[in-house]
Motif scaffolding. Sequence first.
Motif, PDB file in Angstrom:
ATOM      1  N   GLU A  95       0.827  -1.206   0.000  1.00  0.00           N
ATOM      2  CA  GLU A  95       0.000   0.000   0.000  1.00  0.00           C
ATOM      3  C   GLU A  95       0.862   1.257   0.000  1.00  0.00           C
ATOM      4  OE1 GLU A  95      -3.293   0.327  -0.310  1.00  0.00           O
ATOM      5  OE2 GLU A  95      -3.341  -1.847  -0.636  1.00  0.00           O
ATOM      6  N   ILE A  96       1.951   1.231   0.764  1.00  0.00           N
ATOM      7  CA  ILE A  96       2.858   2.395   0.802  1.00  0.00           C
ATOM      8  C   ILE A  96       3.478   2.611  -0.578  1.00  0.00           C
ATOM      9  CG2 ILE A  96       5.009   3.295   1.777  1.00  0.00           C
ATOM     10  CD1 ILE A  96       4.319   1.804   4.374  1.00  0.00           C
ATOM     11  N   GLU A  97       3.864   1.537  -1.236  1.00  0.00           N
ATOM     12  CA  GLU A  97       4.462   1.656  -2.573  1.00  0.00           C
ATOM     13  C   GLU A  97       3.464   2.244  -3.565  1.00  0.00           C
ATOM     14  OE1 GLU A  97       5.775  -2.346  -3.163  1.00  0.00           O
ATOM     15  OE2 GLU A  97       7.775  -1.964  -2.315  1.00  0.00           O
ATOM     16  N   LYS A  98       2.180   1.878  -3.423  1.00  0.00           N
ATOM     17  CA  LYS A  98       1.147   2.472  -4.287  1.00  0.00           C
ATOM     18  C   LYS A  98       1.009   3.964  -4.003  1.00  0.00           C
ATOM     19  CE  LYS A  98      -1.743  -1.666  -4.863  1.00  0.00           C
ATOM     20  NZ  LYS A  98      -3.077  -2.269  -4.547  1.00  0.00           N
ATOM     21  N   SER A  99       1.044   4.311  -2.719  1.00  0.00           N
ATOM     22  CA  SER A  99       0.948   5.729  -2.345  1.00  0.00           C
ATOM     23  C   SER A  99       2.126   6.512  -2.904  1.00  0.00           C
ATOM     24  CB  SER A  99       0.902   5.879  -0.821  1.00  0.00           C
ATOM     25  OG  SER A  99      -0.263   5.294  -0.282  1.00  0.00           O
ATOM     26  N   LEU A 100       3.319   5.924  -2.851  1.00  0.00           N
ATOM     27  CA  LEU A 100       4.508   6.591  -3.391  1.00  0.00           C
ATOM     28  C   LEU A 100       4.377   6.812  -4.897  1.00  0.00           C
ATOM     29  CD1 LEU A 100       7.328   4.765  -1.393  1.00  0.00           C
ATOM     30  CD2 LEU A 100       6.796   7.208  -1.301  1.00  0.00           C
ATOM     31  N   ALA A 145      -0.911   7.047   3.562  1.00  0.00           N
ATOM     32  CA  ALA A 145      -2.305   7.119   3.126  1.00  0.00           C
ATOM     33  C   ALA A 145      -2.839   8.542   3.268  1.00  0.00           C
ATOM     34  CB  ALA A 145      -3.151   6.152   3.950  1.00  0.00           C
ATOM     35  N   LYS A 146      -2.453   9.197   4.364  1.00  0.00           N
ATOM     36  CA  LYS A 146      -2.896  10.576   4.577  1.00  0.00           C
ATOM     37  C   LYS A 146      -2.303  11.505   3.520  1.00  0.00           C
ATOM     38  CE  LYS A 146      -2.848  14.313   7.993  1.00  0.00           C
ATOM     39  NZ  LYS A 146      -2.404  14.743   9.336  1.00  0.00           N
ATOM     40  N   LYS A 147      -1.010  11.339   3.238  1.00  0.00           N
ATOM     41  CA  LYS A 147      -0.360  12.180   2.239  1.00  0.00           C
ATOM     42  C   LYS A 147      -0.919  11.917   0.841  1.00  0.00           C
ATOM     43  CE  LYS A 147       2.343  14.366   5.040  1.00  0.00           C
ATOM     44  NZ  LYS A 147       2.116  15.825   5.271  1.00  0.00           N
ATOM     45  N   GLU A 148      -1.312  10.670   0.593  1.00  0.00           N
ATOM     46  CA  GLU A 148      -1.922  10.342  -0.702  1.00  0.00           C
ATOM     47  C   GLU A 148      -3.242  11.090  -0.865  1.00  0.00           C
ATOM     48  OE1 GLU A 148      -3.945   6.497  -2.941  1.00  0.00           O
ATOM     49  OE2 GLU A 148      -2.453   6.155  -1.380  1.00  0.00           O
ATOM     50  N   LEU A 149      -4.048  11.112   0.205  1.00  0.00           N
ATOM     51  CA  LEU A 149      -5.306  11.843   0.140  1.00  0.00           C
ATOM     52  C   LEU A 149      -5.065  13.329  -0.088  1.00  0.00           C
ATOM     53  CD1 LEU A 149      -7.466  10.166   2.916  1.00  0.00           C
ATOM     54  CD2 LEU A 149      -8.094  10.447   0.518  1.00  0.00           C
ATOM     55  N   ILE A 194       8.262  17.068  -2.422  1.00  0.00           N
ATOM     56  CA  ILE A 194       9.513  16.322  -2.624  1.00  0.00           C
ATOM     57  C   ILE A 194       9.975  15.703  -1.305  1.00  0.00           C
ATOM     58  CG2 ILE A 194      11.963  16.524  -3.220  1.00  0.00           C
ATOM     59  CD1 ILE A 194      11.174  18.756  -5.188  1.00  0.00           C
ATOM     60  N   GLU A 195       9.969  16.520  -0.244  1.00  0.00           N
ATOM     61  CA  GLU A 195      10.444  16.034   1.060  1.00  0.00           C
ATOM     62  C   GLU A 195       9.564  14.900   1.578  1.00  0.00           C
ATOM     63  OE1 GLU A 195      10.655  19.420   3.618  1.00  0.00           O
ATOM     64  OE2 GLU A 195      12.576  20.121   2.788  1.00  0.00           O
ATOM     65  N   THR A 196       8.247  15.019   1.400  1.00  0.00           N
ATOM     66  CA  THR A 196       7.329  13.971   1.847  1.00  0.00           C
ATOM     67  C   THR A 196       7.603  12.664   1.117  1.00  0.00           C
ATOM     68  OG1 THR A 196       5.570  15.529   2.436  1.00  0.00           O
ATOM     69  CG2 THR A 196       4.909  13.265   1.952  1.00  0.00           C
ATOM     70  N   TYR A 197       7.702  12.747  -0.202  1.00  0.00           N
ATOM     71  CA  TYR A 197       7.945  11.548  -1.015  1.00  0.00           C
ATOM     72  C   TYR A 197       9.262  10.878  -0.619  1.00  0.00           C
ATOM     73  CZ  TYR A 197       9.155   8.740  -5.112  1.00  0.00           C
ATOM     74  OH  TYR A 197       9.530   7.709  -5.952  1.00  0.00           O
ATOM     75  N   GLU A 198      10.325  11.661  -0.549  1.00  0.00           N
ATOM     76  CA  GLU A 198      11.644  11.091  -0.270  1.00  0.00           C
ATOM     77  C   GLU A 198      11.737  10.562   1.159  1.00  0.00           C
ATOM     78  OE1 GLU A 198      14.396  14.135  -1.448  1.00  0.00           O
ATOM     79  OE2 GLU A 198      14.233  13.598  -3.575  1.00  0.00           O
ATOM     80  N   SER A 199      11.075  11.235   2.108  1.00  0.00           N
ATOM     81  CA  SER A 199      11.079  10.785   3.494  1.00  0.00           C
ATOM     82  C   SER A 199      10.381   9.439   3.639  1.00  0.00           C
ATOM     83  CB  SER A 199      10.399  11.828   4.381  1.00  0.00           C
ATOM     84  OG  SER A 199      10.214  11.333   5.685  1.00  0.00           O
ATOM     85  N   ILE A 200       9.198   9.305   3.027  1.00  0.00           N
ATOM     86  CA  ILE A 200       8.464   8.040   3.111  1.00  0.00           C
ATOM     87  C   ILE A 200       9.243   6.919   2.422  1.00  0.00           C
ATOM     88  CG2 ILE A 200       6.366   6.820   2.365  1.00  0.00           C
ATOM     89  CD1 ILE A 200       4.866   9.474   2.703  1.00  0.00           C
ATOM     90  N   LYS A 201       9.809   7.230   1.267  1.00  0.00           N
ATOM     91  CA  LYS A 201      10.561   6.216   0.520  1.00  0.00           C
ATOM     92  C   LYS A 201      11.772   5.738   1.321  1.00  0.00           C
ATOM     93  CE  LYS A 201      12.516   5.333  -4.069  1.00  0.00           C
ATOM     94  NZ  LYS A 201      12.799   5.912  -5.408  1.00  0.00           N
ATOM     95  N   THR A 202      12.504   6.673   1.938  1.00  0.00           N
ATOM     96  CA  THR A 202      13.686   6.319   2.730  1.00  0.00           C
ATOM     97  C   THR A 202      13.305   5.517   3.971  1.00  0.00           C
ATOM     98  OG1 THR A 202      14.881   8.289   1.974  1.00  0.00           O
ATOM     99  CG2 THR A 202      15.658   7.252   3.997  1.00  0.00           C
ATOM    100  N   LEU A 247      10.693   3.684   4.437  1.00  0.00           N
ATOM    101  CA  LEU A 247      10.239   2.348   4.037  1.00  0.00           C
ATOM    102  C   LEU A 247      11.432   1.441   3.769  1.00  0.00           C
ATOM    103  CD1 LEU A 247       7.966   0.403   3.271  1.00  0.00           C
ATOM    104  CD2 LEU A 247       8.068   1.323   0.939  1.00  0.00           C
ATOM    105  N   SER A 248      12.389   1.955   2.998  1.00  0.00           N
ATOM    106  CA  SER A 248      13.571   1.161   2.666  1.00  0.00           C
ATOM    107  C   SER A 248      14.369   0.790   3.923  1.00  0.00           C
ATOM    108  CB  SER A 248      14.458   1.952   1.699  1.00  0.00           C
ATOM    109  OG  SER A 248      15.653   1.252   1.419  1.00  0.00           O
TER     110      SER A 248
END
Length: 375
Positions: free
Chosen positions: A11-16, A109-113, A65-73, A75-76
Amino acid sequence: MRAETQNTVAEIEKSLELLAQRMDYETAPHRLEEFNARVEDPNLWDNPENAQKLMRERQMLVDAIETYESIKTDLSDNIELIELGEMEEDEEVVTDAEDAIQKLGAKAAKKELEALLDGEADGNDTFLEINSGAGGTESCDWASMLARMYVRWAEKKGYTVELQSETAGEEAGIKSAAYKISGHNAYGWLKSESGVHRLVRISPFDSAAKRHTSFSSVWVYPVVDDNIEIEVNPSEIRIDTYRSSGAGGQHVNTTDSAVRITHIPTGIVVTSSEKSQHQNRDIAMKALKSRLYQQELDRRNADINAAHEAKGDAGWGNQIRSYVLQPYQMVKDLRTNHETSDTKGVLDGDLDGFMAATLAMDVAGKSRSEAQGDG
């Protein structure tokens, strides 16, 4: 890795993917460089309004940008911790990392919304009006409770809240109130709140302690960007001045400085009751333009238009949400069926769950409509 954690990772990967798509991640660094170059222009603040808009747009891109990169990092990093913990048979490391992924899932999920708030005016500041409906003193008190609820919600978001006008109830509460709420996506979040809100409780004004039902209506419309041209024909408006009424005391306004503007073709009425009549004219005219702009948005968006038409009178059969305090505790949205028993939390401004459910429903409906149109 547990199956539940694997599902959350998916689900996180879909949000990303959606977050990257919404901001066009491939071009984002280049666009940020362009913004930074424009910000350094010494002539930028020659036009303060354009400068502020540019700064907002730049900050939105930086945040995305910061939100995307923070979540991606995150998660990894946590996936690596789980793999390491499993290799070393360290159950505590695995459990902590899986818990972190669950929390990250809620954040994603919140950031996706929030990323789905991409309507024409979703990013704008907003006006919010509350009017008491059927139920007399009860409804006036309910209207004041709603006003408090939205102010609390806005403050939790870090938004700025300005009271534009207020009319007190005869015995308690308020007959009406109008606010300007400023902050990123203020209109996008609050637009789902337009409608009739129903309260069921034991009346504090009834000596027999009987259960009463009260109604109040909420109306939300975006603050018009100064670059959007909304023409108002002077011959189509009536401007009245009147004496502002308040709660009393040394700060009572005793001059006829409050302003009411009526747009004759549409019947729209806006008011402002600050101390300066000139300021009130400006505030009321901006509010009128915003209302007219909302009408234009309604014409372009059939779903929004249908929602406003369905609002109806503030009375039986037209409510979008029920707040039941007796005989049990429940707040339920009648459009999405989202509900909670935490009535105190809701009345203290915990509204994100209701707003998110409505937003998700609207997005799903829009996607289905687009799919049918392509078919």
